[in-house]
Motif scaffolding. Structure first.
Motif, PDB file in Angstrom:
ATOM      1  N   HIS A   1      -5.745  -6.187  -5.327  1.00 36.33           N
ATOM      2  CA  HIS A   1      -6.360  -5.967  -4.023  1.00 36.33           C
ATOM      3  C   HIS A   1      -7.380  -7.061  -3.699  1.00 36.33           C
ATOM      4  CE1 HIS A   1      -5.182  -1.600  -4.837  1.00 36.33           C
ATOM      5  NE2 HIS A   1      -4.320  -2.112  -3.993  1.00 36.33           N
TER       6      HIS A   1
ATOM      7  N   GLU B   1      -8.468   5.066   0.788  1.00 35.95           N
ATOM      8  CA  GLU B   1      -8.361   3.612   0.645  1.00 35.95           C
ATOM      9  C   GLU B   1      -7.091   3.099   1.310  1.00 35.95           C
ATOM     10  OE1 GLU B   1      -7.939   0.148  -2.752  1.00 35.95           O
ATOM     11  OE2 GLU B   1      -7.136   2.155  -3.100  1.00 35.95           O
ATOM     12  N   ILE B   2      -5.991   3.791   1.111  1.00 41.26           N
ATOM     13  CA  ILE B   2      -4.714   3.364   1.689  1.00 41.26           C
ATOM     14  C   ILE B   2      -4.781   3.411   3.209  1.00 41.26           C
ATOM     15  CG2 ILE B   2      -2.273   3.969   1.938  1.00 41.26           C
ATOM     16  CD1 ILE B   2      -2.438   4.964  -1.015  1.00 41.26           C
TER      17      ILE B   2
ATOM     18  N   HIS C   1      -9.610   4.607  -5.326  1.00 36.69           N
ATOM     19  CA  HIS C   1      -8.161   4.583  -5.105  1.00 36.69           C
ATOM     20  C   HIS C   1      -7.703   5.948  -4.620  1.00 36.69           C
ATOM     21  CE1 HIS C   1      -7.296   0.606  -6.459  1.00 36.69           C
ATOM     22  NE2 HIS C   1      -7.807   0.805  -7.668  1.00 36.69           N
ATOM     23  N   GLY C   2      -6.862   5.927  -3.634  1.00 31.39           N
ATOM     24  CA  GLY C   2      -6.344   7.187  -3.119  1.00 31.39           C
ATOM     25  C   GLY C   2      -6.006   7.067  -1.643  1.00 31.39           C
TER      26      GLY C   2
ATOM     27  N   THR D   1      -7.059   0.635   4.528  1.00 33.48           N
ATOM     28  CA  THR D   1      -6.446  -0.678   4.322  1.00 33.48           C
ATOM     29  C   THR D   1      -5.337  -0.921   5.337  1.00 33.48           C
ATOM     30  OG1 THR D   1      -6.969  -0.654   1.957  1.00 33.48           O
ATOM     31  CG2 THR D   1      -5.237  -2.162   2.673  1.00 33.48           C
TER      32      THR D   1
ATOM     33  N   CYS E   1       0.827  -1.212   0.000  1.00 25.85           N
ATOM     34  CA  CYS E   1       0.000   0.000   0.000  1.00 25.85           C
ATOM     35  C   CYS E   1       0.862   1.264   0.000  1.00 25.85           C
ATOM     36  CB  CYS E   1      -0.935   0.011   1.207  1.00 25.85           C
ATOM     37  SG  CYS E   1      -2.233  -1.221   1.101  1.00 25.85           S
TER      38      CYS E   1
ATOM     39  N   LEU F   1      -1.753  -0.637  -8.593  1.00 25.01           N
ATOM     40  CA  LEU F   1      -3.059  -0.261  -8.064  1.00 25.01           C
ATOM     41  C   LEU F   1      -4.203  -1.008  -8.736  1.00 25.01           C
ATOM     42  CD1 LEU F   1      -2.523   3.585  -7.647  1.00 25.01           C
ATOM     43  CD2 LEU F   1      -2.653   1.867  -5.845  1.00 25.01           C
ATOM     44  N   ASP F   2      -3.890  -1.994  -9.541  1.00 26.71           N
ATOM     45  CA  ASP F   2      -4.918  -2.768 -10.225  1.00 26.71           C
ATOM     46  C   ASP F   2      -5.850  -3.402  -9.197  1.00 26.71           C
ATOM     47  OD1 ASP F   2      -6.329  -4.064 -12.259  1.00 26.71           O
ATOM     48  OD2 ASP F   2      -5.025  -5.828 -12.138  1.00 26.71           O
ATOM     49  N   GLU F   3      -7.137  -3.279  -9.426  1.00 32.16           N
ATOM     50  CA  GLU F   3      -8.155  -3.782  -8.497  1.00 32.16           C
ATOM     51  C   GLU F   3      -8.024  -5.284  -8.232  1.00 32.16           C
ATOM     52  OE1 GLU F   3     -11.164  -3.290  -5.814  1.00 32.16           O
ATOM     53  OE2 GLU F   3     -10.137  -1.728  -6.939  1.00 32.16           O
TER      54      GLU F   3
ATOM     55  N   LEU G   1     -11.824  -1.688   0.097  1.00 35.83           N
ATOM     56  CA  LEU G   1     -11.911  -2.003  -1.337  1.00 35.83           C
ATOM     57  C   LEU G   1     -13.055  -1.266  -2.027  1.00 35.83           C
ATOM     58  CD1 LEU G   1     -11.200  -5.822  -1.816  1.00 35.83           C
ATOM     59  CD2 LEU G   1      -9.869  -3.892  -2.643  1.00 35.83           C
TER      60      LEU G   1
ATOM     61  N   SER H   1       2.776   1.572  -3.280  1.00 30.80           N
ATOM     62  CA  SER H   1       1.893   2.018  -4.362  1.00 30.80           C
ATOM     63  C   SER H   1       1.722   3.529  -4.333  1.00 30.80           C
ATOM     64  CB  SER H   1       0.536   1.346  -4.250  1.00 30.80           C
ATOM     65  OG  SER H   1       0.644  -0.035  -4.455  1.00 30.80           O
TER      66      SER H   1
END
Length: 129
Positions: free
Chosen positions: A56, A106-107, A102-103, A110, A33, A51-53, A98, A36
């Motif tokens: 995750h 989310e980080i 993204h951003g 997570t 994380c 960062l591809d879904e 999830l 990324s």
């Protein structure tokens, strides 16, 4: 009686290895994380891959499977529910993260979830020893 004690000690060591592996996986998730985010700032073309879904989703499925195995086995071995409950909370937070775009949000969520999950595995490991 000695054979039973030996088998029980072997089971404790195996459980401890599972929890240590799970804690290591949690650490790798945190590194992923944070890496990324840094790579996104430095190399936007590389960060798109990291960062591809699907990465995750695969990581969450792996964490759920390993968590169920290690924490569930811990309940059977030592009988304490708290490590599994804490681990489940961490997994829930990770799953919720999830759903975020993204951003930074989310980080942050997570990493919080991963930390709570690692705490559950550490408590589980300590209860087995």
């Amino acid at each position: 009686m000695a054979v039973m004690a030996s088998a029980s000690a072997s089971s404790f060591r195996r459980d401890s290895v599972l929890d240590r592996f799970a804690i290591g996986l949690s650490a790798l998730c945190v590194v992923h994380c944070l890496a990324s985010a840094v790579l996104l700032a430095l190399l936007s073309s590389v960060a798109g891959v990291l960062l591809d879904e699907s990465i995750h989703q695969f990581g969450l499925v792996l964490a759920i499977g390993l968590g169920a195995l290690a924490l569930g086995r811990g309940i059977i071995v030592h009988g304490y529910m708290m490590p599994a409950a804490i681990g489940a909370l961490g997994l829930g937070i990770m799953g919720g993260a999830l759903t975020l775009p993204h951003g930074t949000g989310e980080i942050v969520w997570t990493v919080i979830g991963v930390g709570i999950l690692a705490l559950g595995h550490d408590l589980n490991r300590r209860a087995v020893i």
